[in-house]
Design a protein around this motif. Sequence first.
Motif, PDB file in Angstrom:
ATOM      1  N   ILE A  25       2.792  -0.669   4.454  1.00 21.86           N
ATOM      2  CA  ILE A  25       2.244   0.629   4.076  1.00 21.86           C
ATOM      3  C   ILE A  25       3.394   1.623   3.985  1.00 21.86           C
ATOM      4  O   ILE A  25       4.104   1.853   4.971  1.00 21.86           O
ATOM      5  N   TYR A  26       3.594   2.193   2.799  1.00 18.77           N
ATOM      6  CA  TYR A  26       4.566   3.269   2.591  1.00 18.77           C
ATOM      7  C   TYR A  26       3.785   4.581   2.536  1.00 18.77           C
ATOM      8  O   TYR A  26       2.910   4.739   1.677  1.00 18.77           O
ATOM      9  N   ALA A  27       4.114   5.510   3.435  1.00 15.27           N
ATOM     10  CA  ALA A  27       3.320   6.726   3.548  1.00 15.27           C
ATOM     11  C   ALA A  27       4.156   7.978   3.291  1.00 15.27           C
ATOM     12  O   ALA A  27       5.208   8.162   3.907  1.00 15.27           O
ATOM     13  N   ASN A  28       3.680   8.817   2.384  1.00 12.05           N
ATOM     14  CA  ASN A  28       4.215  10.155   2.177  1.00 12.05           C
ATOM     15  C   ASN A  28       3.198  11.119   2.770  1.00 12.05           C
ATOM     16  O   ASN A  28       2.054  11.168   2.330  1.00 12.05           O
ATOM     17  N   SER A  29       3.599  11.873   3.774  1.00 10.74           N
ATOM     18  CA  SER A  29       2.682  12.833   4.390  1.00 10.74           C
ATOM     19  C   SER A  29       3.379  14.175   4.524  1.00 10.74           C
ATOM     20  O   SER A  29       4.611  14.260   4.434  1.00 10.74           O
ATOM     21  N   PRO A  30       2.616  15.255   4.758  1.00  9.80           N
ATOM     22  CA  PRO A  30       3.236  16.566   4.974  1.00  9.80           C
ATOM     23  C   PRO A  30       4.185  16.584   6.168  1.00  9.80           C
ATOM     24  O   PRO A  30       5.045  17.454   6.264  1.00  9.80           O
ATOM     25  N   HIS A  31       4.052  15.612   7.056  1.00  8.74           N
ATOM     26  CA  HIS A  31       4.893  15.550   8.255  1.00  8.74           C
ATOM     27  C   HIS A  31       6.114  14.665   8.059  1.00  8.74           C
ATOM     28  O   HIS A  31       6.938  14.538   8.971  1.00  8.74           O
ATOM     29  N   GLY A  32       6.233  14.041   6.878  1.00 10.35           N
ATOM     30  CA  GLY A  32       7.363  13.172   6.616  1.00 10.35           C
ATOM     31  C   GLY A  32       6.944  11.749   6.325  1.00 10.35           C
ATOM     32  O   GLY A  32       5.784  11.356   6.485  1.00 10.35           O
ATOM     33  N   PHE A  33       7.893  10.960   5.918  1.00 14.20           N
ATOM     34  CA  PHE A  33       7.673   9.561   5.538  1.00 14.20           C
ATOM     35  C   PHE A  33       7.364   8.691   6.759  1.00 14.20           C
ATOM     36  O   PHE A  33       7.817   8.953   7.875  1.00 14.20           O
ATOM     37  N   ALA A  34       6.594   7.623   6.527  1.00  9.33           N
ATOM     38  CA  ALA A  34       6.376   6.588   7.537  1.00  9.33           C
ATOM     39  C   ALA A  34       6.249   5.244   6.833  1.00  9.33           C
ATOM     40  O   ALA A  34       5.832   5.170   5.666  1.00  9.33           O
ATOM     41  N   LEU A  35       6.619   4.184   7.533  1.00 13.59           N
ATOM     42  CA  LEU A  35       6.492   2.825   7.016  1.00 13.59           C
ATOM     43  C   LEU A  35       5.924   1.934   8.097  1.00 13.59           C
ATOM     44  O   LEU A  35       6.417   1.921   9.232  1.00 13.59           O
ATOM     45  N   VAL A  61       0.855  -1.188   0.000  1.00 15.26           N
ATOM     46  CA  VAL A  61       0.000   0.000   0.000  1.00 15.26           C
ATOM     47  C   VAL A  61       0.889   1.236   0.000  1.00 15.26           C
ATOM     48  O   VAL A  61       1.884   1.299   0.735  1.00 15.26           O
ATOM     49  N   ILE A  62       0.550   2.203  -0.814  1.00 15.28           N
ATOM     50  CA  ILE A  62       1.243   3.492  -0.851  1.00 15.28           C
ATOM     51  C   ILE A  62       0.222   4.593  -0.588  1.00 15.28           C
ATOM     52  O   ILE A  62      -0.871   4.589  -1.169  1.00 15.28           O
ATOM     53  N   SER A  63       0.570   5.498   0.310  1.00 14.07           N
ATOM     54  CA  SER A  63      -0.359   6.573   0.646  1.00 14.07           C
ATOM     55  C   SER A  63       0.308   7.925   0.487  1.00 14.07           C
ATOM     56  O   SER A  63       1.534   8.054   0.595  1.00 14.07           O
ATOM     57  N   TYR A  64      -0.505   8.923   0.215  1.00 20.03           N
ATOM     58  CA  TYR A  64      -0.062  10.311   0.234  1.00 20.03           C
ATOM     59  C   TYR A  64      -1.233  11.150   0.706  1.00 20.03           C
ATOM     60  O   TYR A  64      -2.386  10.890   0.352  1.00 20.03           O
ATOM     61  N   ASP A  65      -0.932  12.131   1.531  1.00 25.55           N
ATOM     62  CA  ASP A  65      -1.976  12.876   2.239  1.00 25.55           C
ATOM     63  C   ASP A  65      -2.879  11.862   2.942  1.00 25.55           C
ATOM     64  O   ASP A  65      -2.391  11.014   3.676  1.00 25.55           O
ATOM     65  N   ASP A  66      -4.177  11.886   2.696  1.00 24.27           N
ATOM     66  CA  ASP A  66      -5.078  10.912   3.323  1.00 24.27           C
ATOM     67  C   ASP A  66      -5.553   9.858   2.334  1.00 24.27           C
ATOM     68  O   ASP A  66      -6.481   9.099   2.611  1.00 24.27           O
ATOM     69  N   GLN A  67      -4.918   9.787   1.179  1.00 28.71           N
ATOM     70  CA  GLN A  67      -5.315   8.835   0.152  1.00 28.71           C
ATOM     71  C   GLN A  67      -4.350   7.653   0.135  1.00 28.71           C
ATOM     72  O   GLN A  67      -3.200   7.782   0.554  1.00 28.71           O
ATOM     73  N   HIS A  68      -4.822   6.535  -0.357  1.00 25.18           N
ATOM     74  CA  HIS A  68      -3.920   5.398  -0.498  1.00 25.18           C
ATOM     75  C   HIS A  68      -4.379   4.502  -1.651  1.00 25.18           C
ATOM     76  O   HIS A  68      -5.548   4.523  -2.041  1.00 25.18           O
ATOM     77  N   PHE A  69      -3.436   3.751  -2.180  1.00 28.01           N
ATOM     78  CA  PHE A  69      -3.732   2.804  -3.246  1.00 28.01           C
ATOM     79  C   PHE A  69      -2.806   1.606  -3.085  1.00 28.01           C
ATOM     80  O   PHE A  69      -1.784   1.667  -2.400  1.00 28.01           O
TER      81      PHE A  69
END
Length: 392
Positions: free
Chosen positions: A202-212, A76-84
Amino acid sequence: MQTQVVIIGGGPSGLLLAQLLHVQGIEAVVLERKTRDYVLGRIRAGVLERGLVALLAEAQVETRIATQGFPHDGTVISYDDQHFRINFTDHTDHPVMVYGQTEVTRDLYDAREKTGGTTFFNVEDVQIHNADLEGTTRPRVTFTSDGTDHEITCDYIAGCDGFHGVSRQSIPQEKRSEYEKVYPFGWLGILSETPPVHHELIYANSPHGFALCSMRNDHLSRYYVQCPTDDNVADWSDDRFWNELRRRIPPEFAAKLQTGPSIEKSIAPLRSFVVEPMQYGRLFLCGDAAHIVPPTGAKGLNTAASDVHYLYRALTAHYRENDSAKLATYSATALSRVWKAERFSWWMTSTLHRFPQMSTFDLRMQRAELEFLRSNTAAQAALAQNYVGLPY
């Protein structure tokens, strides 16, 4: 003492090479700077490419992958509050295997003990001699182990001793070129005895930084957040970590996150590094001794395994078929795949992290990259092919 191959480094790559050579009747001695318990105490990633799983089977290593591994068909990859989700098996017909690197190393140590192969622990003052000499002069490795001096004469040396090991440093500076990129952030990681927030990474790109969000098993989770490189682990309480993770992953997953005390917490810097060539006379570099990737693409251990594959094949051809052609081209062959892994890891890192001083244009380009990935089948196929592992 004499042997055919000296392997410097008793981590997973050195042990895997030793086991593969044993299956072919090629003798190897392994030198490890620390104790077995120390090596097994190191916390490392646990995403295995299909090629590494196949190599373990070829090495006749009895693993617990069938009962304790978790095949993952996607991520799963997410950015902002969206994910795919990207489906690996749709694009490659193969999953990846989630199985801790510590467990791989434990399986390899158990296999080596069964073979009766010689392994020295607590090794210090390792020195490589005559690796560059042609003709009948054989290389030598001198060292101390538990206070006793040793010398081993051999045909070849495999440097599997990591970035700070002696092997790469034994190649004269004028004979090697080094390429490096140091990233302006690190990963703060914790291990917790809690159920994973999701059954896939889950790989996450957010305004606060990356998370896994990752895992070791159904009751052991591994989580990471991007942090400044000069942060101190002591300043990150468990509560602070959990709160930061929640705000970086989509609300759907944040609401299901189960928290608990951390049982391990550390900060790892991110770096890309490659040395060329990966061989010097009869010294051959494998894994972190020759290259490092940021962990974003899960390529560290897997790229070391591809080095082992090429070196094992080359040594087998030399000893069993009297054909040294693959030994002569080992560096070029290994580096061709190494640079592709470096590219993929660099791309994943650049796409998913927030860099200092990113402009509004940079942020829009990053978002456009993620939206293109979300909507384009060919882009998803390229990610899946690289993540599952390019062929050897």
